[in-house]
Every structure is written in structure tokens, then in C-alpha cells.
Design a protein around this motif. Structure first.
Motif, PDB file in Angstrom:
ATOM      1  N   ILE A  63       0.823  -1.199   0.000  1.00  0.00           N
ATOM      2  CA  ILE A  63       0.000   0.000   0.000  1.00  0.00           C
ATOM      3  C   ILE A  63       0.864   1.259   0.000  1.00  0.00           C
ATOM      4  N   ALA A  64       2.054   1.165   0.584  1.00  0.00           N
ATOM      5  CA  ALA A  64       2.948   2.331   0.628  1.00  0.00           C
ATOM      6  C   ALA A  64       3.343   2.812  -0.766  1.00  0.00           C
ATOM      7  N   GLN A  65       3.176   1.972  -1.797  1.00  0.00           N
ATOM      8  CA  GLN A  65       3.480   2.393  -3.167  1.00  0.00           C
ATOM      9  C   GLN A  65       2.654   3.608  -3.591  1.00  0.00           C
ATOM     10  N   PHE A  66       1.474   3.774  -2.998  1.00  0.00           N
ATOM     11  CA  PHE A  66       0.589   4.862  -3.404  1.00  0.00           C
ATOM     12  C   PHE A  66       0.976   6.209  -2.801  1.00  0.00           C
ATOM     13  N   GLY A  67       1.868   6.192  -1.817  1.00  0.00           N
ATOM     14  CA  GLY A  67       2.298   7.446  -1.207  1.00  0.00           C
ATOM     15  C   GLY A  67       1.117   8.264  -0.717  1.00  0.00           C
ATOM     16  N   ASP A  68       1.086   9.539  -1.101  1.00  0.00           N
ATOM     17  CA  ASP A  68       0.020  10.449  -0.661  1.00  0.00           C
ATOM     18  C   ASP A  68      -1.041  10.658  -1.740  1.00  0.00           C
ATOM     19  N   ALA A  69      -1.151   9.766  -2.690  1.00  0.00           N
ATOM     20  CA  ALA A  69      -2.190   9.893  -3.714  1.00  0.00           C
ATOM     21  C   ALA A  69      -3.561   9.969  -3.044  1.00  0.00           C
ATOM     22  N   PRO A  70      -4.428  10.876  -3.485  1.00  0.00           N
ATOM     23  CA  PRO A  70      -5.731  11.086  -2.827  1.00  0.00           C
ATOM     24  C   PRO A  70      -6.753  10.014  -3.215  1.00  0.00           C
ATOM     25  N   LEU A  71      -6.526   8.815  -2.718  1.00  0.00           N
ATOM     26  CA  LEU A  71      -7.386   7.689  -3.062  1.00  0.00           C
ATOM     27  C   LEU A  71      -8.719   7.766  -2.340  1.00  0.00           C
ATOM     28  N   GLY A  72      -9.752   7.223  -2.992  1.00  0.00           N
ATOM     29  CA  GLY A  72     -11.043   7.082  -2.340  1.00  0.00           C
ATOM     30  C   GLY A  72     -11.306   5.668  -1.884  1.00  0.00           C
ATOM     31  N   VAL A  73     -10.521   4.723  -2.395  1.00  0.00           N
ATOM     32  CA  VAL A  73     -10.685   3.310  -2.071  1.00  0.00           C
ATOM     33  C   VAL A  73      -9.461   2.569  -2.578  1.00  0.00           C
ATOM     34  N   ILE A  74      -9.147   1.446  -1.954  1.00  0.00           N
ATOM     35  CA  ILE A  74      -8.130   0.526  -2.467  1.00  0.00           C
ATOM     36  C   ILE A  74      -8.790  -0.829  -2.689  1.00  0.00           C
ATOM     37  N   GLY A  75      -8.585  -1.385  -3.887  1.00  0.00           N
ATOM     38  CA  GLY A  75      -9.060  -2.723  -4.198  1.00  0.00           C
ATOM     39  C   GLY A  75      -7.897  -3.691  -4.272  1.00  0.00           C
TER      40      GLY A  75
END
Length: 263
Positions: A63-75
Motif C-alpha cells: 500500500i505504501a506504493q501509493f504514497g500520498d495519492a488522494p485515493l477514495g478506495v483501495i481494491g
């Protein structure tokens, strides 16, 4: 952070390291205006079962790969890891991650179970690309949540020993025609819903062909996860109607035809 290309929200997706299907299908399935960023679930374990277990064991790192990207959900676009973890441990893991991140984290297995419940399904049939041992864990996962697995149609490997088979999972050597042939074996099933297993399985053409093969809903793992992710980012007012329209291709069929007309 700009969401110029994702005004309806951003989905974070984690896919197994050799999977070439999930991103392609999500790009077609997600509604216009909804964006996608992808990371990889990586394991150096030589055996499939060990890799699947390690994917979920190291989710914080992935999950750390996403950094601070403003995600609304992770699948989490992998089903086998859910089978080995089991319902209770998976639920605790997803709840912990969702609470710590501040937005939903959901697995493909969880998403399939939610869509089955929305469709009021009790009896299911499976189209499986899995080896026998993984199929047994898969059936145990569904039955532990109260679903009755009536029958299984195994997808036959067309080229056993091919490089795609050796790359890590037999599902990666399969095509839509292989899946459609297996789906036809279930034309007389008494199941309420048929589930196409495996996020590496190409399923969109199969979903479009399904109404001509059998008169009941057919769900794929990728469609279930994409629908649940989209619903989490941009809630849909009538869940069952929305899901059925997705299964019929109402929101994505044209994009599929435009992109895949040469295949």
C-alpha cells in the motif's frame, strides 16, 4: 493534488505481480471520470500458495506504493490470498486497513460476496481456472459465508507448459474462448448465480456472451471488485439495479467494443 483526470474519484488497485488482466478490465469497467492508479503485489516465493499468503502478509508495504495519492478506495485484486486467510482474518485485516487509512480497503473475494448478497444468491456455480488444491480452498471460502456451491466447471488449459503457465499461475495462459466453453457446461445449472473465478481470467467478452448461454446472472471477480470500488467512491442509489446494469455491460460495453474490436 490535482484530480483533473479523475473528477469522480481515484481508485487504488493492487494486482499480483504477473497479472496482465486486472488493469485492462478496470480501465474499461470504471465509469468515465473515475481514475485508476495501480501498484503490484510482489513476492519472491517460488510456490503459488506461498506467494498468495505473502501478498496479504505484506500489505502495508504494498500500500505504501501509493504514497500520498488522494485515493477514495483501495481494491486488492487477488482472490487466492483471501481463500487462504479465511473470512474472519480477512474481515479483521480489511477493517484495520480501512480504519488506519481513512477510506475503504476491499478484496476481490469480499466484493464477490457482497455482489452475491445484493443479488440474493444462495446457490452458486463456479467457473474455475485453479489447480485442485486452490479450488478446494476457494470452495471452503464461499461455503463458510453461507453459499452452497452446486457445481464447478473447470477451465481447461489450452497449452499446458507454455511460458505464461510457467510464469506463476495457470490462469494467465487462458483466453475468453476457454472461459466461454466452460461457461457452456453450466447451461443447465440450478445455481442462482455463476461466478467466474480469478482476477487474471479475461472475462468481459464472457459476460457479454453469458445471456445467450444461460438465463441467470454471471459475475466475474474483476467486475465485482470494480463495481464495489466505484460504489465506494461514488455511491449508486439503487445497488441491485446498478449491479445488474453492469453485468449486462450497459456502462462499459461500448468502451470494450471500441478497444477490443481487433481481437
Amino acid at each position: 493534488m490535482s484530480l483533473e483526470y479523475s473528477p469522480k474519484g481515484l481508485v487504488g488497485l493492487l494486482t499480483p505481480q504477473a497479472n496482465t488482466t486486472v488493469e485492462a478490465e478496470f480501465q474499461l469497467l470504471l465509469p468515465a471520470g473515475m481514475g485508476l492508479v495501480n501498484g503490484r503485489l510482489v513476492s519472491h516465493q517460488p510456490e503459488l500458495e506461498d506467494r498468495l499468503k505473502e501478498y496479504f502478509a505484506n500489505l502495508d508495504t504494498h500500500i505504501a506504493q501509493f504514497g500520498d495519492a488522494p485515493l477514495g478506495v483501495i481494491g486488492l485484486a487477488v482472490t487466492g490470498a483471501s481463500y487462504f486467510m479465511g473470512l474472519d482474518k480477512e474481515a479483521a485485516l480489511l477493517q484495520h486497513l480501512s480504519s488506519s487509512l481513512g477510506f475503504p480497503v476491499m478484496s476481490a473475494g469480499w466484493a464477490v460476496r457482497q455482489t452475491l448478497k445484493i443479488l440474493n444468491a444462495k446457490r452458486i456455480a463456479l467457473v474455475s481456472p485453479y489447480p485442485h488444491s486452490l479450488l478446494l480452498h476457494s470452495k471452503a471460502y464461499w461455503t463458510s459465508d453461507g453459499f452452497d456451491v452446486l457445481e464447478v466447471a473447470q477451465v481447461v488449459q489450452p497449452t499446458a507448459g507454455s511460458s505464461t503457465h510457467v510464469s506463476g499461475h495457470p490462469v494467465y495462459s487462458l483466453g475468453s474462448e476457454d472461459v466461454i466453453q466452460s461457461l457452456q457446461k453450466l447451461s443447465a445449472t440450478e445455481a442462482d448465480v455463476v461466478v467466474l473465478l480469478g482476477t487474471g481470467l479475461p472475462t468481459l467478452r464472457c459476460l457479454l456472451a453469458a445471456p445467450q448461454i444461460l438465463r441467470k446472472p454471471v459475475i466475474s471477480c474483476n467486475l465485482a471488485l470494480a463495481w464495489c470500488c466505484a460504489n465506494a467512491v461514488h455511491p449508486m442509489p439503487d445497488a441491485q439495479h446498478s449491479l445488474l446494469s453492469w453485468l449486462e455491460g450497459m456502462s462499459w460495453k461500448q468502451r470494450y467494443l471500441e478497444r477490443c474490436s481487433a481481437t
